[in-house]
Design an enzyme around this catalytic site. Sequence first.
Site, PDB file in Angstrom:
ATOM      1  N   CYS A  25      50.139  38.366  39.745  1.00 15.66           N
ATOM      2  CA  CYS A  25      48.923  38.414  38.929  1.00 15.66           C
ATOM      3  C   CYS A  25      48.208  39.753  39.093  1.00 15.66           C
ATOM      4  O   CYS A  25      48.388  40.461  40.092  1.00 15.66           O
ATOM      5  CB  CYS A  25      47.966  37.303  39.359  1.00 15.66           C
ATOM      6  SG  CYS A  25      48.524  35.632  38.999  1.00 15.66           S
ATOM      7  N   GLU A  27      45.046  40.256  39.717  1.00 20.16           N
ATOM      8  CA  GLU A  27      44.077  40.268  40.821  1.00 20.16           C
ATOM      9  C   GLU A  27      44.760  40.625  42.139  1.00 20.16           C
ATOM     10  O   GLU A  27      44.273  41.458  42.914  1.00 20.16           O
ATOM     11  CB  GLU A  27      43.414  38.882  40.969  1.00 20.16           C
ATOM     12  CG  GLU A  27      42.598  38.450  39.767  1.00 20.16           C
ATOM     13  CD  GLU A  27      43.394  37.686  38.717  1.00 20.16           C
ATOM     14  OE1 GLU A  27      44.601  37.992  38.532  1.00 20.16           O
ATOM     15  OE2 GLU A  27      42.814  36.798  38.084  1.00 20.16           O
ATOM     16  N   CYS A  46      45.481  33.455  43.670  1.00 26.06           N
ATOM     17  CA  CYS A  46      44.593  34.641  43.717  1.00 26.06           C
ATOM     18  C   CYS A  46      43.269  34.294  44.392  1.00 26.06           C
ATOM     19  O   CYS A  46      42.720  35.098  45.144  1.00 26.06           O
ATOM     20  CB  CYS A  46      44.359  35.188  42.315  1.00 26.06           C
ATOM     21  SG  CYS A  46      45.807  36.032  41.642  1.00 26.06           S
TER      22      CYS A  46
HETATM   23  N1  THU Z   1      47.784  35.872  35.354  1.00 21.43           N
HETATM   24  C1  THU Z   1      47.057  36.813  36.012  1.00 21.43           C
HETATM   25  O1  THU Z   1      47.472  37.974  36.147  1.00 21.43           O
HETATM   26  N2  THU Z   1      45.859  36.446  36.498  1.00 21.43           N
HETATM   27  C2  THU Z   1      45.298  35.221  36.339  1.00 21.43           C
HETATM   28  O2  THU Z   1      44.190  34.997  36.813  1.00 21.43           O
HETATM   29  C3  THU Z   1      46.016  34.181  35.618  1.00 21.43           C
HETATM   30  C4  THU Z   1      47.384  34.499  35.203  1.00 21.43           C
HETATM   31  C5  THU Z   1      49.068  36.277  34.775  1.00 21.43           C
HETATM   32  C6  THU Z   1      50.289  35.732  35.448  1.00 21.43           C
HETATM   33  C7  THU Z   1      51.286  35.791  34.329  1.00 21.43           C
HETATM   34  O3  THU Z   1      51.843  37.103  34.279  1.00 21.43           O
HETATM   35  C8  THU Z   1      50.472  35.589  33.076  1.00 21.43           C
HETATM   36  O4  THU Z   1      49.126  35.862  33.441  1.00 21.43           O
HETATM   37  C9  THU Z   1      50.563  34.200  32.497  1.00 21.43           C
HETATM   38  O5  THU Z   1      50.279  33.233  33.467  1.00 21.43           O
END
Ligand code: THU
Length: 159
Positions: A72, A74, A114
Amino acid sequence: MKTIDISIKIGFCQVEELSTADQHLIQRAVEATGNSYSPYSCFRVGAALLLADGTEVIGANQENAAFPSGLCAERSAIFAAQSVYPGQAVTTLAIAAANEYGLMRDPIVPCGACRQVILEIEDRYKQPIRILLYGTNGVYVINSVKDLLPLQFIGESMK
Ligand code: THU
């Protein structure tokens, strides 16, 4: 059995109501969505964080054909910050996201993993991290990840 009531307070405002510094960090998070590698979900997430010494670090979600191997936005930002600037507390974290239609109207919130990583940073530096969750409709302002994770597991929990 008695019931334990846990309540939280989260701010909501328009981006223009925030300080210039907060608006700037949100802008960095919006820009960071452009660094997302998300060919599988097509969901671009950007994070921008401010360190105690004023350094800004950005991150974006990085996906992988083997899905669990991605990360993610974050955690990308937090781990990058702690790797490059060790010993610096995080004071503010801004998050923005976009899908194929553009920036999200409603803010997205950090996933559970996260939240746990943000908690570790709060616990490590003994100071709360303000979290700014951006949507074009408005911004959620959260004073500590503890408001998103009311019952916390930290190192101290094992003693
Ligand atoms: N994702 C994030 O980067 N942060 C979040 O808070 C929620 C989800 C990303 C993970 C994945 O690459 C995409 O969003 C779909 O879940």
